[in-house]
Enzyme design. Structure first.
Site, PDB file in Angstrom:
ATOM      1  N   HIS A 237       5.824   6.187  -0.836  1.00 61.21           N
ATOM      2  CA  HIS A 237       6.577   4.968  -1.148  1.00 61.21           C
ATOM      3  C   HIS A 237       5.727   3.741  -0.849  1.00 61.21           C
ATOM      4  O   HIS A 237       4.785   3.824  -0.057  1.00 61.21           O
ATOM      5  CB  HIS A 237       7.870   4.901  -0.326  1.00 61.21           C
ATOM      6  CG  HIS A 237       7.618   4.764   1.148  1.00 61.21           C
ATOM      7  ND1 HIS A 237       7.323   5.848   1.953  1.00 61.21           N
ATOM      8  CD2 HIS A 237       7.584   3.667   1.961  1.00 61.21           C
ATOM      9  CE1 HIS A 237       7.131   5.422   3.189  1.00 61.21           C
ATOM     10  NE2 HIS A 237       7.271   4.105   3.218  1.00 61.21           N
TER      11      HIS A 237
ATOM     12  N   HIS B 146       0.845  -1.207   0.000  1.00 58.26           N
ATOM     13  CA  HIS B 146       0.000   0.000   0.000  1.00 58.26           C
ATOM     14  C   HIS B 146       0.873   1.247   0.000  1.00 58.26           C
ATOM     15  O   HIS B 146       2.079   1.164   0.206  1.00 58.26           O
ATOM     16  CB  HIS B 146      -0.877   0.000   1.261  1.00 58.26           C
ATOM     17  CG  HIS B 146      -0.066   0.105   2.512  1.00 58.26           C
ATOM     18  ND1 HIS B 146       0.469  -0.998   3.162  1.00 58.26           N
ATOM     19  CD2 HIS B 146       0.360   1.180   3.207  1.00 58.26           C
ATOM     20  CE1 HIS B 146       1.166  -0.593   4.199  1.00 58.26           C
ATOM     21  NE2 HIS B 146       1.131   0.723   4.261  1.00 58.26           N
TER      22      HIS B 146
HETATM   23  P1  2AM Z   1       6.293   2.077   6.062  1.00 60.55           P
HETATM   24  O1  2AM Z   1       5.648   1.456   4.895  1.00 60.55           O
HETATM   25  O2  2AM Z   1       7.276   3.100   5.683  1.00 60.55           O
HETATM   26  O3  2AM Z   1       6.803   1.108   7.069  1.00 60.55           O
HETATM   27  C1  2AM Z   1       1.234   0.825   8.547  1.00 60.55           C
HETATM   28  O4  2AM Z   1       2.061   0.470   9.588  1.00 60.55           O
HETATM   29  C2  2AM Z   1       1.865   1.881   7.675  1.00 60.55           C
HETATM   30  O5  2AM Z   1       2.159   3.038   8.455  1.00 60.55           O
HETATM   31  C3  2AM Z   1       3.158   1.455   7.031  1.00 60.55           C
HETATM   32  O6  2AM Z   1       3.079   1.751   5.658  1.00 60.55           O
HETATM   33  C4  2AM Z   1       4.241   2.273   7.671  1.00 60.55           C
HETATM   34  O7  2AM Z   1       5.126   2.874   6.803  1.00 60.55           O
HETATM   35  C5  2AM Z   1       3.508   3.392   8.337  1.00 60.55           C
HETATM   36  N1  2AM Z   1       4.064   3.612   9.660  1.00 60.55           N
HETATM   37  C6  2AM Z   1       4.222   2.706  10.627  1.00 60.55           C
HETATM   38  N2  2AM Z   1       4.756   3.271  11.735  1.00 60.55           N
HETATM   39  C7  2AM Z   1       4.948   4.564  11.424  1.00 60.55           C
HETATM   40  C8  2AM Z   1       5.452   5.687  12.144  1.00 60.55           C
HETATM   41  N3  2AM Z   1       5.859   5.575  13.404  1.00 60.55           N
HETATM   42  N4  2AM Z   1       5.505   6.868  11.507  1.00 60.55           N
HETATM   43  C9  2AM Z   1       5.089   6.994  10.236  1.00 60.55           C
HETATM   44  N5  2AM Z   1       4.594   5.975   9.515  1.00 60.55           N
HETATM   45  C10 2AM Z   1       4.509   4.778  10.101  1.00 60.55           C
END
Ligand code: 2AM
Length: 170
Positions: A121, A39
């Site tokens: 991304h 996603h």
């Molecule tokens: P990522 O793909 O860069 O890991 C669900 O967990 C989504 O939220 C993931 O796509 C993740 O990004 C993002 N995510 C998880 N923890 C996060 C955080 N502390 N800050 C920002 N984005 C976060």
């Protein structure tokens, strides 16, 4: 509950992203994101109380976003959590406007966590052993979108899993 707002790719694109994840996994190791979890996060909300989650569900269900097309044309990585991703090399004004509109409303409702920089991304790998994507093949994919989703993230024995709680209009 832990929530985020995201775009989910159309099926064909999801399969293509899965192939890229396989390729990256073979080169970089780490944990490959399952196809159904691929996603684009627009807003990570973190832990949200049940009452606020219900308000968010209603808000997202009533939301109509401008349809758009996101062009993915590059590989990238985030060093600390060992993330390998695909995304775009240049900023995408439409996605930036969408992310900004979302955070404007979220902040007005007392939610915090707007990132200082938005780097659209799709995470393919976590905890990758190598982050060197320099010799990887070129990417040129188009992601048409017209709806966003409010998604709950939870863990079971197999790691993080996602459940869609609300879908915007369209
Ligand atoms: P990522 O793909 O860069 O890991 C669900 O967990 C989504 O939220 C993931 O796509 C993740 O990004 C993002 N995510 C998880 N923890 C996060 C955080 N502390 N800050 C920002 N984005 C976060």
């Amino acid at each position: 509950m832990r929530l985020f707002i995201a775009l989910n790719p159309p099926d064909e694109l999801r399969a293509r992203l899965g192939e890229l994840a396989d390729f990256a996994h073979a080169r970089c190791g780490g944990r490959r994101m399952p196809d159904e979890s691929l996603h684009l996060t627009l807003a990570f909300l973190g832990e949200v109380e049940e009452a606020q989650a219900l308000e968010l569900v209603e808000w997202v269900q009533g939301l109509a976003i401008a349809p758009g097309k996101w062009r993915l044309d590059g590989w990238g990585c985030f060093k600390r959590p060992g993330i390998v991703w695909v995304g775009s090399q240049a900023p995408d004004p439409a996605l930036e406007a969408l992310q900004s509109m979302l955070w404007h409303t979220l902040e007005a409702h007392g939610l915090a966590g707007r990132p200082t920089r938005f780097i659209p991304h799709v995470t393919l790998l976590r905890r990758a052993v190598s982050l060197d994507t320099r010799s990887f093949p070129e990417v040129d994919l188009s992601w048409p979108y017209r709806q966003l989703e409010l998604i709950q993230s939870f863990t079971d024995g197999c790691g993080a899993r996602y459940r869609t709680l609300a879908v915007s209009q369209g």
